[in-house]
Design a protein around this motif. Structure first.
Motif, PDB file in Angstrom:
ATOM      1  N   THR A  28      75.625  49.441  -2.076  1.00  0.00           N
ATOM      2  CA  THR A  28      74.293  49.100  -1.507  1.00  0.00           C
ATOM      3  C   THR A  28      73.692  47.893  -2.217  1.00  0.00           C
ATOM      4  N   ILE A  29      73.066  47.063  -1.395  1.00  0.00           N
ATOM      5  CA  ILE A  29      72.661  45.785  -1.465  1.00  0.00           C
ATOM      6  C   ILE A  29      71.080  45.828  -1.630  1.00  0.00           C
ATOM      7  N   GLY A  30      70.623  45.041  -2.584  1.00  0.00           N
ATOM      8  CA  GLY A  30      68.949  45.175  -2.591  1.00  0.00           C
ATOM      9  C   GLY A  30      68.723  44.125  -3.804  1.00  0.00           C
ATOM     10  N   ASN A  31      67.622  43.394  -3.688  1.00  0.00           N
ATOM     11  CA  ASN A  31      67.178  42.525  -4.869  1.00  0.00           C
ATOM     12  C   ASN A  31      68.317  41.538  -5.526  1.00  0.00           C
ATOM     13  N   ASN A  32      68.930  40.996  -4.386  1.00  0.00           N
ATOM     14  CA  ASN A  32      69.960  40.365  -4.861  1.00  0.00           C
ATOM     15  C   ASN A  32      71.230  40.872  -5.713  1.00  0.00           C
ATOM     16  N   LYS A  33      71.222  42.042  -5.649  1.00  0.00           N
ATOM     17  CA  LYS A  33      72.133  43.088  -6.456  1.00  0.00           C
ATOM     18  C   LYS A  33      73.197  43.778  -5.696  1.00  0.00           C
ATOM     19  N   LEU A  34      74.533  43.545  -5.639  1.00  0.00           N
ATOM     20  CA  LEU A  34      75.436  44.429  -5.103  1.00  0.00           C
ATOM     21  C   LEU A  34      75.865  45.819  -6.132  1.00  0.00           C
ATOM     22  N   VAL A  35      75.634  46.803  -5.578  1.00  0.00           N
ATOM     23  CA  VAL A  35      75.851  48.008  -6.559  1.00  0.00           C
ATOM     24  C   VAL A  35      76.838  48.878  -5.899  1.00  0.00           C
ATOM     25  N   LYS A  36      77.960  49.032  -6.968  1.00  0.00           N
ATOM     26  CA  LYS A  36      78.995  50.171  -6.294  1.00  0.00           C
ATOM     27  C   LYS A  36      79.126  51.514  -7.291  1.00  0.00           C
ATOM     28  N   ILE A  37      78.919  52.342  -6.405  1.00  0.00           N
ATOM     29  CA  ILE A  37      78.768  53.708  -7.274  1.00  0.00           C
ATOM     30  C   ILE A  37      80.106  54.698  -7.033  1.00  0.00           C
ATOM     31  N   VAL A  38      80.913  54.946  -7.731  1.00  0.00           N
ATOM     32  CA  VAL A  38      81.853  55.893  -7.271  1.00  0.00           C
ATOM     33  C   VAL A  38      81.570  57.213  -7.444  1.00  0.00           C
ATOM     34  N   ILE A  39      81.970  58.170  -6.639  1.00  0.00           N
ATOM     35  CA  ILE A  39      81.319  59.637  -6.655  1.00  0.00           C
ATOM     36  C   ILE A  39      82.262  60.066  -7.742  1.00  0.00           C
ATOM     37  N   ASP A  40      81.697  61.044  -8.516  1.00  0.00           N
ATOM     38  CA  ASP A  40      82.234  61.697  -9.636  1.00  0.00           C
ATOM     39  C   ASP A  40      82.907  60.888 -10.815  1.00  0.00           C
ATOM     40  N   SER A  41      82.312  59.557 -10.877  1.00  0.00           N
ATOM     41  CA  SER A  41      82.677  58.524 -12.002  1.00  0.00           C
ATOM     42  C   SER A  41      81.714  58.199 -12.861  1.00  0.00           C
ATOM     43  N   ASN A  42      81.873  58.094 -14.000  1.00  0.00           N
ATOM     44  CA  ASN A  42      80.690  57.614 -14.914  1.00  0.00           C
ATOM     45  C   ASN A  42      80.468  55.893 -14.819  1.00  0.00           C
ATOM     46  N   ILE A  43      81.269  55.226 -14.265  1.00  0.00           N
ATOM     47  CA  ILE A  43      81.287  53.868 -14.232  1.00  0.00           C
ATOM     48  C   ILE A  43      81.043  53.449 -12.729  1.00  0.00           C
ATOM     49  N   ALA A  44      79.981  52.375 -12.894  1.00  0.00           N
ATOM     50  CA  ALA A  44      79.478  51.769 -11.807  1.00  0.00           C
ATOM     51  C   ALA A  44      79.554  50.521 -12.059  1.00  0.00           C
ATOM     52  N   GLU A  45      79.413  49.541 -10.799  1.00  0.00           N
ATOM     53  CA  GLU A  45      79.464  48.232 -10.957  1.00  0.00           C
ATOM     54  C   GLU A  45      78.232  47.628 -10.402  1.00  0.00           C
ATOM     55  N   VAL A  46      77.601  46.358 -11.124  1.00  0.00           N
ATOM     56  CA  VAL A  46      76.589  45.668 -10.572  1.00  0.00           C
ATOM     57  C   VAL A  46      76.898  44.082 -10.731  1.00  0.00           C
ATOM     58  N   ASN A  47      77.112  43.726  -9.453  1.00  0.00           N
ATOM     59  CA  ASN A  47      77.417  42.387  -9.039  1.00  0.00           C
ATOM     60  C   ASN A  47      78.918  42.077  -9.781  1.00  0.00           C
ATOM     61  N   GLY A  48      79.710  43.127  -9.661  1.00  0.00           N
ATOM     62  CA  GLY A  48      80.870  43.297 -10.276  1.00  0.00           C
ATOM     63  C   GLY A  48      81.178  43.480 -11.605  1.00  0.00           C
ATOM     64  N   GLU A  49      80.140  43.462 -12.595  1.00  0.00           N
ATOM     65  CA  GLU A  49      79.994  43.951 -13.788  1.00  0.00           C
ATOM     66  C   GLU A  49      80.086  45.572 -14.246  1.00  0.00           C
ATOM     67  N   PRO A  50      80.867  46.086 -14.882  1.00  0.00           N
ATOM     68  CA  PRO A  50      80.986  47.374 -15.174  1.00  0.00           C
ATOM     69  C   PRO A  50      79.849  48.041 -15.670  1.00  0.00           C
ATOM     70  N   TYR A  51      79.027  49.223 -15.629  1.00  0.00           N
ATOM     71  CA  TYR A  51      78.164  49.916 -16.276  1.00  0.00           C
ATOM     72  C   TYR A  51      78.345  51.323 -16.384  1.00  0.00           C
ATOM     73  N   THR A  52      78.049  51.747 -17.617  1.00  0.00           N
ATOM     74  CA  THR A  52      78.418  53.253 -17.888  1.00  0.00           C
ATOM     75  C   THR A  52      77.186  54.123 -17.673  1.00  0.00           C
ATOM     76  N   LEU A  53      77.466  55.221 -16.530  1.00  0.00           N
ATOM     77  CA  LEU A  53      76.069  55.944 -16.253  1.00  0.00           C
ATOM     78  C   LEU A  53      76.329  57.199 -17.369  1.00  0.00           C
ATOM     79  N   ASP A  54      74.992  57.672 -17.527  1.00  0.00           N
ATOM     80  CA  ASP A  54      74.715  58.868 -18.455  1.00  0.00           C
ATOM     81  C   ASP A  54      75.343  60.037 -17.530  1.00  0.00           C
ATOM     82  N   VAL A  55      74.942  60.040 -16.517  1.00  0.00           N
ATOM     83  CA  VAL A  55      75.454  61.072 -15.463  1.00  0.00           C
ATOM     84  C   VAL A  55      76.171  60.475 -14.309  1.00  0.00           C
ATOM     85  N   ALA A  56      77.196  61.297 -13.771  1.00  0.00           N
ATOM     86  CA  ALA A  56      77.842  60.498 -12.676  1.00  0.00           C
ATOM     87  C   ALA A  56      76.959  60.980 -11.393  1.00  0.00           C
ATOM     88  N   ALA A  57      77.464  60.138 -10.272  1.00  0.00           N
ATOM     89  CA  ALA A  57      76.965  60.702  -8.839  1.00  0.00           C
ATOM     90  C   ALA A  57      77.851  61.672  -8.486  1.00  0.00           C
TER      91      ALA A  57
END
Length: 349
Positions: free
Chosen positions: A275-304
Motif C-alpha cells: 500500500t502507498i500513502g503519505n509518502n510511505k510504501l508499506v509491505k505486509i506479508v500475510i501470517d508474518s510478523n515482519i512488515a516493511e516501511v519504505n524498505g525498512e523492516p518492522y516487527t508487528l505485535d500481531v501478524a496480518a
C-alpha cells in the motif's frame, strides 16, 4: 432632550431584541443520548431537549392557520430519533404524491457540509399523517416510523439510521424539519425550522444544526463489538467485523486502506499486500510478523492473517504508519482515527 434619549434607548432596545432573536434562531440545540420506542407516542427521553418549532413559512404566507410542528429528538449508536407534534386544521391525504399530502419531512446532513451538492450522507425522509413513507437523496428504506392521529392534528415519529458517521458526544450535524400542509389534492403551504425556501431536497446550505450529547443520565451500553471511526465516519467492514487478537485490533485490509485514501495491491507470489500513502510504501506479508516501511523492516505485535477469506491487518500499525492519529475509547468500544492532514474536500419537495 428626554424625548431624544427615550428615542435612542428605544432604538437600542429594538436592535438588541433583534440581535437576541437572531441568535436564538441560529442556536444549536443539544440532543441527548437515549433510545425511545418508535410508536408515535412521546417518550420521556425527548423531554431532555427544548423543542424546535417550524416557524418559517416557506409557502402559503396567506394561510390563516398554517400547519406547524414542535419537534424533539434523541440519538443512540444506531441512529437519530425524531418526534413531531403537528397542528393541522385542514386534514388532506387524497393526493397521489406524498409531498402533496399532510406530512413531515426530515432532512439530515451527517457531516454538516452546508453544500449545494448532495453527497452520500445527505438524506430526506417523509412520513404522511396516515403513516405512508417515502425517501429522497441517500436515505435508506430501512428507517422506522409511526404516525398517530390527535385532536389537534397528528404526530409522526421516526428512527433514521446513521449512514456514514459514527457520532459521539459533541458531534454537530446538519438538520431540518419541514411540514407539508395539504388542501384537497394540492399542497397549500409549507413551514420549516431552519430553511426559508424550498431547496432542502437539492441542497444542505440552509439546514440548521443540532449537537449530539451524552447528557447527564447517559449510561454506556455494552455492545461487545469494536467499532472504528475514520475522520468521523464509521468504517464499513461488511461481514468481517473488527476484532481483538493478542491485544491488537485487526480490521479488513481493503476497508481501512480505502478509508485512508491509499492505493493498495496484492502480490500473490509473495503472499503480501503493498500500500502507498503519505509518502510511505508499506509491505505486509500475510501470517508474518515482519512488515516493511519504505524498505525498512518492522516487527508487528500481531501478524496480518485471513478470516472468512478476507485479509485482516493490524489497525494501529497501518494507521500510524500512514500518518494518522489513533485513539481507543474503551468505554465506547470505538477506535478513533484522524488524519493528521484532513482532506479538503431527488426527490421533489
Amino acid at each position: 432632550m428626554r424625548v431624544l434619549k427615550a428615542a435612542v434607548l428605544s432604538t437600542l432596545l429594538i436592535a438588541g431584541i433583534g440581535t437576541l432573536n437572531a441568535a436564538a434562531a441560529t442556536s444549536v440545540p443539544d440532543v441527548c443520548y437515549g433510545t425511545p420506542v418508535v410508536d408515535g407516542v412521546k417518550d420521556a427521553i425527548y423531554d431532555k431537549m427544548q423543542p424546535i418549532e417550524t416557524k418559517n413559512v416557506v409557502r402559503g404566507s396567506a394561510i390563516e392557520e398554517p400547519s406547524t410542528a414542535k419537534a424533539w429528538m434523541a440519538w443512540d449508536d444506531d441512529g437519530l430519533y425524531v418526534y413531531a407534534e403537528v397542528t393541522e386544521t385542514t386534514p388532506a391525504n387524497e393526493a397521489a404524491e406524498e409531498y402533496k399530502q399532510d406530512s413531515v419531512e426530515i432532512f439530515t446532513d451527517e457531516d454538516n457540509s452546508k453544500s449545494t451538492i448532495k453527497d452520500g450522507n445527505d438524506t430526506q425522509y417523509r412520513v404522511t399523517a396516515l403513516g405512508s413513507q417515502s425517501i429522497g437523496n441517500a436515505a435508506t428504506k430501512d428507517f422506522k416510523s409511526a404516525a398517530t392521529k390527535t385532536d389537534y392534528g397528528y404526530t409522526v415519529e421516526m428512527m433514521l439510521p446513521w449512514l456514514q458517521i459514527l457520532p459521539t458526544d459533541g458531534t454537530v450535524m446538519g438538520f431540518d424539519i419541514l411540514i407539508n400542509d395539504a388542501l384537497g389534492l394540492e399542497r397549500q403551504g409549507m413551514t420549516a425550522w431552519s430553511t426559508e425556501d424550498n431547496t432542502n431536497y437539492v441542497s444542505t446550505k440552509n439546514y440548521g444544526e443540532i449537537r449530539l450529547v451524552f447528557g447527564a443520565d447517559y449510561v454506556q451500553k455494552s455492545t461487545g463489538t469494536i467499532r472504528v471511526s475514520v475522520n468521523g465516519y464509521k468504517l464499513d467492514c461488511g461481514e468481517t467485523q473488527p476484532f481483538i487478537k493478542e491485544g491488537r485490533t485487526l480490521v479488513p485490509m481493503r476497508a481501512i486502506f480505502e478509508a485512508l485514501k491509499c492505493e493498495v495491491c496484492w502480490n500473490e507470489k509473495e503472499n503480501a499486500v503493498y500500500t502507498i500513502g503519505n509518502n510511505k510504501l508499506v509491505k505486509i506479508v500475510i501470517d508474518s510478523n515482519i512488515a516493511e516501511v519504505n524498505g525498512e523492516p518492522y516487527t508487528l505485535d500481531v501478524a496480518a492473517t485471513t478470516v472468512n477469506d478476507r485479509t485482516v491487518v493490524p489497525l494501529r500499525f497501518i494507521a500510524e504508519t500512514l500518518g494518522s492519529d489513533v485513539r481507543y475509547d474503551d468505554a465506547l468500544g470505538i477506535v478513533f482515527i484522524k488524519d493528521s492532514v484532513k482532506e479538503e474536500t431527488n426527490n421533489e419537495n
